[in-house]
Design a protein around this motif. Structure first.
Motif, PDB file in Angstrom:
ATOM      1  N   VAL A 192      -0.592  17.250  11.009  1.00 11.30           N
ATOM      2  CA  VAL A 192      -1.785  16.484  11.389  1.00 11.30           C
ATOM      3  C   VAL A 192      -2.441  15.959  10.098  1.00 11.30           C
ATOM      4  O   VAL A 192      -2.633  16.710   9.146  1.00 11.30           O
ATOM      5  CB  VAL A 192      -2.785  17.361  12.184  1.00 11.30           C
ATOM      6  N   PRO A 193      -2.728  14.647  10.029  1.00  9.46           N
ATOM      7  CA  PRO A 193      -3.336  14.110   8.804  1.00  9.46           C
ATOM      8  C   PRO A 193      -4.737  14.662   8.578  1.00  9.46           C
ATOM      9  O   PRO A 193      -5.380  15.128   9.519  1.00  9.46           O
ATOM     10  CB  PRO A 193      -3.387  12.595   9.066  1.00  9.46           C
ATOM     11  N   PRO A 194      -5.219  14.612   7.322  1.00 11.11           N
ATOM     12  CA  PRO A 194      -6.604  15.004   7.068  1.00 11.11           C
ATOM     13  C   PRO A 194      -7.546  14.120   7.893  1.00 11.11           C
ATOM     14  O   PRO A 194      -7.340  12.913   7.970  1.00 11.11           O
ATOM     15  CB  PRO A 194      -6.809  14.723   5.578  1.00 11.11           C
ATOM     16  N   ILE A 195      -8.540  14.748   8.528  1.00 13.66           N
ATOM     17  CA  ILE A 195      -9.512  14.023   9.348  1.00 13.66           C
ATOM     18  C   ILE A 195     -10.897  14.323   8.794  1.00 13.66           C
ATOM     19  O   ILE A 195     -11.337  15.478   8.809  1.00 13.66           O
ATOM     20  CB  ILE A 195      -9.406  14.458  10.830  1.00 13.66           C
ATOM     21  N   LEU A 196     -11.563  13.278   8.261  1.00 19.13           N
ATOM     22  CA  LEU A 196     -12.853  13.475   7.597  1.00 19.13           C
ATOM     23  C   LEU A 196     -13.920  12.588   8.207  1.00 19.13           C
ATOM     24  O   LEU A 196     -13.634  11.475   8.635  1.00 19.13           O
ATOM     25  CB  LEU A 196     -12.763  13.091   6.113  1.00 19.13           C
ATOM     26  N   SER A 197     -15.129  13.094   8.187  1.00 17.11           N
ATOM     27  CA  SER A 197     -16.256  12.256   8.557  1.00 17.11           C
ATOM     28  C   SER A 197     -16.592  11.359   7.360  1.00 17.11           C
ATOM     29  O   SER A 197     -16.642  11.820   6.226  1.00 17.11           O
ATOM     30  CB  SER A 197     -17.417  13.190   8.916  1.00 17.11           C
ATOM     31  N   MET A 198     -16.763  10.055   7.594  1.00 13.29           N
ATOM     32  CA  MET A 198     -17.056   9.136   6.501  1.00 13.29           C
ATOM     33  C   MET A 198     -18.038   8.063   6.933  1.00 13.29           C
ATOM     34  O   MET A 198     -17.690   7.136   7.647  1.00 13.29           O
ATOM     35  CB  MET A 198     -15.772   8.455   6.000  1.00 13.29           C
ATOM     36  N   ASP A 199     -19.281   8.198   6.480  1.00 12.59           N
ATOM     37  CA  ASP A 199     -20.244   7.106   6.648  1.00 12.59           C
ATOM     38  C   ASP A 199     -19.909   6.086   5.569  1.00 12.59           C
ATOM     39  O   ASP A 199     -20.035   6.377   4.371  1.00 12.59           O
ATOM     40  CB  ASP A 199     -21.678   7.637   6.502  1.00 12.59           C
ATOM     41  N   ALA A 214      -9.166  12.499  -1.060  1.00  9.53           N
ATOM     42  CA  ALA A 214      -8.193  13.114  -0.149  1.00  9.53           C
ATOM     43  C   ALA A 214      -6.905  12.293  -0.136  1.00  9.53           C
ATOM     44  O   ALA A 214      -5.797  12.841  -0.171  1.00  9.53           O
ATOM     45  CB  ALA A 214      -8.772  13.210   1.263  1.00  9.53           C
ATOM     46  N   MET A 215      -7.057  10.979  -0.131  1.00 12.88           N
ATOM     47  CA  MET A 215      -5.878  10.118  -0.131  1.00 12.88           C
ATOM     48  C   MET A 215      -5.071  10.251  -1.415  1.00 12.88           C
ATOM     49  O   MET A 215      -3.859  10.394  -1.389  1.00 12.88           O
ATOM     50  CB  MET A 215      -6.311   8.658   0.108  1.00 12.88           C
ATOM     51  N   THR A 216      -5.760  10.244  -2.578  1.00 12.70           N
ATOM     52  CA  THR A 216      -5.013  10.368  -3.844  1.00 12.70           C
ATOM     53  C   THR A 216      -4.345  11.732  -3.946  1.00 12.70           C
ATOM     54  O   THR A 216      -3.212  11.834  -4.426  1.00 12.70           O
ATOM     55  CB  THR A 216      -5.909  10.145  -5.086  1.00 12.70           C
ATOM     56  N   VAL A 228      -4.948   9.179   5.962  1.00 11.64           N
ATOM     57  CA  VAL A 228      -6.191   9.952   6.059  1.00 11.64           C
ATOM     58  C   VAL A 228      -7.012   9.295   7.171  1.00 11.64           C
ATOM     59  O   VAL A 228      -7.164   8.072   7.185  1.00 11.64           O
ATOM     60  CB  VAL A 228      -6.972   9.955   4.733  1.00 11.64           C
ATOM     61  N   VAL A 229      -7.503  10.090   8.102  1.00 15.08           N
ATOM     62  CA  VAL A 229      -8.324   9.552   9.186  1.00 15.08           C
ATOM     63  C   VAL A 229      -9.793   9.683   8.782  1.00 15.08           C
ATOM     64  O   VAL A 229     -10.267  10.784   8.473  1.00 15.08           O
ATOM     65  CB  VAL A 229      -8.055  10.289  10.511  1.00 15.08           C
ATOM     66  N   CYS A 230     -10.495   8.544   8.727  1.00 13.37           N
ATOM     67  CA  CYS A 230     -11.897   8.512   8.302  1.00 13.37           C
ATOM     68  C   CYS A 230     -12.748   8.184   9.524  1.00 13.37           C
ATOM     69  O   CYS A 230     -12.661   7.081  10.066  1.00 13.37           O
ATOM     70  CB  CYS A 230     -12.111   7.423   7.267  1.00 13.37           C
ATOM     71  N   VAL A 231     -13.569   9.129   9.926  1.00 17.86           N
ATOM     72  CA  VAL A 231     -14.364   8.929  11.137  1.00 17.86           C
ATOM     73  C   VAL A 231     -15.764   8.459  10.745  1.00 17.86           C
ATOM     74  O   VAL A 231     -16.538   9.207  10.149  1.00 17.86           O
ATOM     75  CB  VAL A 231     -14.420  10.225  11.970  1.00 17.86           C
ATOM     76  N   SER A 232     -16.064   7.196  11.080  1.00 19.21           N
ATOM     77  CA  SER A 232     -17.375   6.642  10.753  1.00 19.21           C
ATOM     78  C   SER A 232     -18.303   6.738  11.960  1.00 19.21           C
ATOM     79  O   SER A 232     -17.874   7.085  13.052  1.00 19.21           O
ATOM     80  CB  SER A 232     -17.224   5.176  10.322  1.00 19.21           C
ATOM     81  N   HIS A 233     -19.563   6.409  11.748  1.00 17.63           N
ATOM     82  CA  HIS A 233     -20.572   6.399  12.811  1.00 17.63           C
ATOM     83  C   HIS A 233     -20.707   7.758  13.522  1.00 17.63           C
ATOM     84  O   HIS A 233     -20.998   7.821  14.705  1.00 17.63           O
ATOM     85  CB  HIS A 233     -20.261   5.296  13.846  1.00 17.63           C
ATOM     86  N   SER A 244       0.807  -1.220   0.000  1.00 18.63           N
ATOM     87  CA  SER A 244       0.000   0.000   0.000  1.00 18.63           C
ATOM     88  C   SER A 244       0.836   1.264   0.000  1.00 18.63           C
ATOM     89  O   SER A 244       1.891   1.329   0.605  1.00 18.63           O
ATOM     90  CB  SER A 244      -0.913   0.009   1.237  1.00 18.63           C
ATOM     91  N   LYS A 245       0.307   2.263  -0.704  1.00 16.96           N
ATOM     92  CA  LYS A 245       0.946   3.579  -0.784  1.00 16.96           C
ATOM     93  C   LYS A 245       0.464   4.496   0.324  1.00 16.96           C
ATOM     94  O   LYS A 245       1.085   5.508   0.624  1.00 16.96           O
ATOM     95  CB  LYS A 245       0.582   4.233  -2.122  1.00 16.96           C
ATOM     96  N   GLY A 246      -0.704   4.193   0.867  1.00 18.18           N
ATOM     97  CA  GLY A 246      -1.267   5.052   1.892  1.00 18.18           C
ATOM     98  C   GLY A 246      -2.278   4.288   2.732  1.00 18.18           C
ATOM     99  O   GLY A 246      -2.766   3.238   2.310  1.00 18.18           O
ATOM    100  N   VAL A 247      -2.577   4.835   3.898  1.00 14.41           N
ATOM    101  CA  VAL A 247      -3.482   4.153   4.828  1.00 14.41           C
ATOM    102  C   VAL A 247      -4.644   5.062   5.225  1.00 14.41           C
ATOM    103  O   VAL A 247      -4.427   6.224   5.594  1.00 14.41           O
ATOM    104  CB  VAL A 247      -2.731   3.707   6.104  1.00 14.41           C
ATOM    105  N   LEU A 248      -5.863   4.524   5.099  1.00 11.67           N
ATOM    106  CA  LEU A 248      -7.037   5.231   5.607  1.00 11.67           C
ATOM    107  C   LEU A 248      -7.371   4.603   6.955  1.00 11.67           C
ATOM    108  O   LEU A 248      -7.765   3.443   7.027  1.00 11.67           O
ATOM    109  CB  LEU A 248      -8.205   5.077   4.629  1.00 11.67           C
ATOM    110  N   LEU A 249      -7.132   5.364   8.007  1.00  3.63           N
ATOM    111  CA  LEU A 249      -7.391   4.861   9.358  1.00  3.63           C
ATOM    112  C   LEU A 249      -8.848   5.137   9.696  1.00  3.63           C
ATOM    113  O   LEU A 249      -9.266   6.286   9.766  1.00  3.63           O
ATOM    114  CB  LEU A 249      -6.506   5.602  10.367  1.00  3.63           C
TER     115      LEU A 249
END
Ligand SMILES: Nc1nc2c(ncn2[C@@H]2O[C@H](COP(=O)(O)OP(=O)(O)O)[C@@H](O)[C@H]2O)c(=O)[nH]1
Ligand SMILES: [Mg+2]
Length: 193
Positions: free
Chosen positions: A153-160, A173-175, A121-126, A84-89
């Motif tokens: 600080v990495p990008p932090i996004l809300s992601m359902d 955002a990751m690309t 990229v930090v993806c905040v679900s729920h 992987s080139k990048g990680v979505l946490l």
């Protein structure tokens, strides 16, 4: 160009759903019936990985991995991380210890990536479960607990994970981050006399 990125995060945060929501092809999943500790949370869990593909324009492709959340399958993380080139946490905002979970995965990632310094990229679900608790708690985690400067600080996004446009936004955002790192690699720190 073909890039691989991976979703990483706790069981039930939405990794499999995100890969399924966004993939152009039918997702190859190795979901199996959950055992022991996970059984109380849901009946199926990812024991090896999910693989999806997203076309970016005519030529470029994003290969998307979803990792298993159970610690005893964590040997898979090293294998997928290498690809992987990048990680979505993915962070499950509904969890009472959401920040502690982020800390667990962030530190684990830091330990595994060695010298590679993978874009995150930090993806905040729920978020719908706790709409009153702001994303700021994660910004503060990176600033205060990890000790990062604001610019790091990495990008932090809300992601359902069920919502295609939100998963797509996280991947965009990751690309963008991957393009940025490729074009403007961080200069070596200047040593001052
Ligand atoms: N309410 C809500 N449910 C979500 C959200 N994101 C994912 N889910 C649900 O959370 C559950 C667990 O997701 P799953 O993808 O299996 O988690 P994984 O263990 O990380 O692969 C599924 O039922 C999803 O539909 C969200 O933002 N809000
Ligand atoms: Mg899963």
């Amino acid at each position: 160009m073909e890039w691989s990125v991976m979703f990483m995060g706790p069981v039930g945060s939405g990794k499999t759903t995100a890969v399924r929501t966004i993939s152009d092809i039918e997702v190859v999943s190795t979901d199996a019936r959950a055992t022991d500790d996970v059984l109380t949370m849901k009946s199926h869990t990812t024991v090896a990985m999910d693989v999806g593909v997203l076309a970016l324009g005519d030529k470029d492709k994003l290969r998307i991995y979803g990792t298993p959340g159970q610690d005893r399958f964590d040997f898979m993380w090293d294998i997928l991380l290498n690809q992987s080139k990048g990680v979505l946490l993915v962070v499950n905002h509904a969890a009472d210890d959401a920040v502690a979970q982020l800390d667990h995965y962030y530190r684990d990632l830091a330990a595994r990536q060695g010298e590679r310094n993978l874009p995150i990229v930090v993806c905040v679900s729920h978020m719908d479960a706790k709409p009153d608790v702001p994303l700021d708690i994660y910004h503060r985690y990176f600033r205060e607990t990890v000790g990062l400067d604001a610019e790091n600080v990495p990008p932090i996004l809300s992601m359902d994970a069920r919502d295609k446009s939100q998963v797509r936004a996280a991947l965009v955002a990751m690309t963008a981050l991957l393009e940025m790192v490729e074009r403007f690699p961080k200069p070596m720190p200047i040593k001052r006399a």
